[in-house]
Motif scaffolding. Structure first.
Motif, PDB file in Angstrom:
ATOM      1  N   VAL A 121       0.826  -1.173   0.249  1.00 44.92           N
ATOM      2  CA  VAL A 121       0.127   0.066   0.129  1.00 44.92           C
ATOM      3  C   VAL A 121       0.979   1.221  -0.006  1.00 44.92           C
ATOM      4  CG1 VAL A 121      -1.623   1.377   1.315  1.00 44.92           C
ATOM      5  CG2 VAL A 121      -2.015  -1.081   1.202  1.00 44.92           C
ATOM      6  N   GLY A 122       1.812   1.164   0.741  1.00 41.71           N
ATOM      7  CA  GLY A 122       2.986   2.297   0.797  1.00 41.71           C
ATOM      8  C   GLY A 122       3.646   2.734  -0.549  1.00 41.71           C
ATOM      9  N   LEU A 123       4.088   1.758  -1.158  1.00 38.98           N
ATOM     10  CA  LEU A 123       4.517   1.872  -2.313  1.00 38.98           C
ATOM     11  C   LEU A 123       3.500   2.518  -3.454  1.00 38.98           C
ATOM     12  CD1 LEU A 123       7.288   1.869  -3.938  1.00 38.98           C
ATOM     13  CD2 LEU A 123       6.945  -0.516  -4.440  1.00 38.98           C
ATOM     14  N   TYR A 124       2.509   1.675  -3.413  1.00 37.40           N
ATOM     15  CA  TYR A 124       1.412   2.016  -4.324  1.00 37.40           C
ATOM     16  C   TYR A 124       1.136   3.553  -4.195  1.00 37.40           C
ATOM     17  CZ  TYR A 124      -3.359   2.577  -5.845  1.00 37.40           C
ATOM     18  OH  TYR A 124      -4.690   2.642  -6.591  1.00 37.40           O
ATOM     19  N   ALA A 125       0.890   3.870  -2.953  1.00 36.40           N
ATOM     20  CA  ALA A 125       0.390   5.377  -2.709  1.00 36.40           C
ATOM     21  C   ALA A 125       1.262   6.164  -3.210  1.00 36.40           C
ATOM     22  CB  ALA A 125       0.083   5.609  -1.316  1.00 36.40           C
ATOM     23  N   LEU A 126       2.683   5.875  -3.086  1.00 35.62           N
ATOM     24  CA  LEU A 126       3.952   6.823  -3.205  1.00 35.62           C
ATOM     25  C   LEU A 126       3.850   7.092  -4.745  1.00 35.62           C
ATOM     26  CD1 LEU A 126       6.631   8.092  -1.920  1.00 35.62           C
ATOM     27  CD2 LEU A 126       7.629   5.842  -2.884  1.00 35.62           C
ATOM     28  N   PHE A 127       3.710   5.997  -5.667  1.00 38.45           N
ATOM     29  CA  PHE A 127       3.557   6.329  -6.946  1.00 38.45           C
ATOM     30  C   PHE A 127       2.166   7.045  -7.579  1.00 38.45           C
ATOM     31  CE2 PHE A 127       7.508   4.117  -6.746  1.00 38.45           C
ATOM     32  CZ  PHE A 127       8.263   4.603  -8.031  1.00 38.45           C
ATOM     33  N   ARG A 128       1.103   6.571  -7.058  1.00 40.49           N
ATOM     34  CA  ARG A 128      -0.194   7.044  -7.356  1.00 40.49           C
ATOM     35  C   ARG A 128      -0.418   8.402  -7.281  1.00 40.49           C
ATOM     36  NH1 ARG A 128      -5.433   5.242  -8.554  1.00 40.49           N
ATOM     37  NH2 ARG A 128      -6.964   6.485  -7.631  1.00 40.49           N
ATOM     38  N   TYR A 129       0.190   9.101  -6.050  1.00 41.60           N
ATOM     39  CA  TYR A 129       0.209  10.443  -5.750  1.00 41.60           C
ATOM     40  C   TYR A 129       1.239  11.131  -5.951  1.00 41.60           C
ATOM     41  CZ  TYR A 129      -4.184   8.559  -3.413  1.00 41.60           C
ATOM     42  OH  TYR A 129      -5.521   8.037  -3.259  1.00 41.60           O
ATOM     43  N   ARG A 130       1.938  10.350  -6.931  1.00 41.41           N
ATOM     44  CA  ARG A 130       3.453  11.373  -7.326  1.00 41.41           C
ATOM     45  C   ARG A 130       4.080  11.942  -6.244  1.00 41.41           C
ATOM     46  NH1 ARG A 130       0.987   8.878 -10.905  1.00 41.41           N
ATOM     47  NH2 ARG A 130       0.587   9.496 -12.910  1.00 41.41           N
ATOM     48  N   LEU A 131       4.287  11.101  -5.350  1.00 39.87           N
ATOM     49  CA  LEU A 131       5.144  11.607  -3.942  1.00 39.87           C
ATOM     50  C   LEU A 131       6.477  11.203  -3.940  1.00 39.87           C
ATOM     51  CD1 LEU A 131       2.392  10.728  -1.232  1.00 39.87           C
ATOM     52  CD2 LEU A 131       2.750  12.845  -2.500  1.00 39.87           C
ATOM     53  N   THR A 132       7.103  10.912  -5.270  1.00 42.14           N
ATOM     54  CA  THR A 132       8.441  10.345  -5.253  1.00 42.14           C
ATOM     55  C   THR A 132       9.494  11.452  -4.863  1.00 42.14           C
ATOM     56  OG1 THR A 132       8.338  10.362  -7.550  1.00 42.14           O
ATOM     57  CG2 THR A 132       7.951   8.214  -6.795  1.00 42.14           C
ATOM     58  N   GLY A 133       8.977  12.831  -5.156  1.00 40.52           N
ATOM     59  CA  GLY A 133       9.885  13.763  -4.938  1.00 40.52           C
ATOM     60  C   GLY A 133      10.314  13.781  -3.491  1.00 40.52           C
ATOM     61  N   LEU A 134       9.365  13.043  -2.609  1.00 42.68           N
ATOM     62  CA  LEU A 134       9.951  13.025  -1.081  1.00 42.68           C
ATOM     63  C   LEU A 134      11.268  12.155  -1.031  1.00 42.68           C
ATOM     64  CD1 LEU A 134       6.381  12.200   0.659  1.00 42.68           C
ATOM     65  CD2 LEU A 134       7.904  14.494   0.600  1.00 42.68           C
ATOM     66  N   LEU A 135      11.466  10.992  -1.820  1.00 40.12           N
ATOM     67  CA  LEU A 135      12.655  10.090  -1.769  1.00 40.12           C
ATOM     68  C   LEU A 135      13.865  11.076  -2.496  1.00 40.12           C
ATOM     69  CD1 LEU A 135      11.380   6.740  -3.136  1.00 40.12           C
ATOM     70  CD2 LEU A 135      11.878   7.407  -0.923  1.00 40.12           C
ATOM     71  N   ASP A 136      13.379  11.865  -3.229  1.00 43.44           N
ATOM     72  CA  ASP A 136      14.632  12.471  -3.987  1.00 43.44           C
ATOM     73  C   ASP A 136      15.232  13.642  -2.997  1.00 43.44           C
ATOM     74  OD1 ASP A 136      14.189  11.033  -6.226  1.00 43.44           O
ATOM     75  OD2 ASP A 136      12.987  12.455  -7.031  1.00 43.44           O
ATOM     76  N   ARG A 137      14.711  14.080  -2.047  1.00 44.76           N
ATOM     77  CA  ARG A 137      15.302  14.896  -0.977  1.00 44.76           C
ATOM     78  C   ARG A 137      16.546  14.467  -0.391  1.00 44.76           C
ATOM     79  NH1 ARG A 137       9.889  17.514   2.123  1.00 44.76           N
ATOM     80  NH2 ARG A 137       8.769  18.236   0.021  1.00 44.76           N
ATOM     81  N   ALA A 138      16.639  13.090  -0.401  1.00 48.54           N
ATOM     82  CA  ALA A 138      18.009  12.662   0.202  1.00 48.54           C
ATOM     83  C   ALA A 138      18.632  11.550  -0.639  1.00 48.54           C
ATOM     84  CB  ALA A 138      17.426  11.988   1.729  1.00 48.54           C
ATOM     85  N   SER A 139      19.793  11.433  -0.365  1.00 46.64           N
ATOM     86  CA  SER A 139      20.624  10.716  -1.413  1.00 46.64           C
ATOM     87  C   SER A 139      20.300   9.223  -1.270  1.00 46.64           C
ATOM     88  CB  SER A 139      22.350  10.969  -1.061  1.00 46.64           C
ATOM     89  OG  SER A 139      22.598  10.606   0.432  1.00 46.64           O
ATOM     90  N   TRP A 140      20.104   9.035  -0.104  1.00 37.74           N
ATOM     91  CA  TRP A 140      19.617   7.411   0.099  1.00 37.74           C
ATOM     92  C   TRP A 140      18.088   7.167  -0.571  1.00 37.74           C
ATOM     93  CZ3 TRP A 140      14.980   6.538   2.662  1.00 37.74           C
ATOM     94  CH2 TRP A 140      14.462   7.728   3.346  1.00 37.74           C
TER      95      TRP A 140
END
Length: 219
Positions: free
Chosen positions: A88-107
């Motif tokens: 559910v977490g991964l699905y929501a991350l891409f459904r709502y275009r929240l991947t920018g949250l990941l891009d804030r940190a190098s990891w």
């Protein structure tokens, strides 16, 4: 890297569990209440980060349930809840275009790039059936959940397929550890490694079938 307390205790006592020898209560008691929550957390993290060794814990819990160290039902429940939450977490991350949250940190950027590589290998967005099947293939769970989010698959069918698929996967993995431990009589960690090998072989067979069906459709 420091190993968990129960694994250090196991190494100090040799096999810890051997056929016909009973159980070493010292390291069993050191498992504590945290084992199942930790398993659930690792399974959830395995959705965006496939290298997380969650299968070792899930299959290992099945092997430990075989000798009465942990509850079989609790092992399946922990793996199921962790798997469903990660989906559910991964699905929501891409459904709502929240991947920018990941891009804030190098990891986070490394995680994002890894997911995109798996998406590229997986090909077109998965069907409903693929959401159920691909979780048994290495990296397939990550790719299918992210692709489902990108494709905007409705919540209701997604939750149903993810929930059922997670339950079947959990029962299969815990059962694999249970039957491996029962058949071999090996310590739980050795049974878990054997189970992982068998699970990997099964995943390769499923991946081959999926690839053949995809090529036949494209042809």
């Amino acid at each position: 890297m420091r190993w968990p307390v129960w694994l250090e205790a196991l190494a100090a006592t040799g096999s810890g569990v051997s056929a016909g020898s009973g159980l070493d209560t010292d390291w069993i008691e050191s498992l504590g209440w945290w084992f199942h929550p930790l398993t659930a957390l690792l399974v959830a993290l395995d959705a965006p980060i496939p290298p997380v060794p969650s299968e070792l814990f899930v299959i290992g819990s099945g092997a430990m349930a075989n000798v009465g160290t942990v509850s079989l039902v609790s092992s399946v429940l922990a793996a199921w809840l962790g798997c469903w939450a990660g989906d559910v977490g991964l699905y929501a991350l891409f459904r709502y275009r929240l991947t920018g949250l990941l891009d804030r940190a190098s990891w986070g950027q490394r995680i994002h790039r890894g997911i995109l590589r798996l998406l590229d290998k997986a090909g077109p967005a998965p069907s409903f059936a693929s959401l159920f099947v691909l979780r048994f293939v290495s990296g397939g769970r990550t790719a299918s959940m992210a692709a489902a989010g990108i494709a905007g698959i409705p919540w209701k069918p997604f939750l149903a397929l993810s929930g059922v698929g997670s339950l079947v996967w959990s029962g299969y993995m815990v059962g694999l550890g249970w039957f491996t431990g029962n058949a071999t009589g090996l310590p739980f960690w050795a049974s878990a490694l054997v189970g992982m090998g068998l699970g990997t072989l099964a995943g390769l067979v499923i991946a081959g079938v999926v690839a053949i069906r995809r090529r036949s459709r494209e042809g």
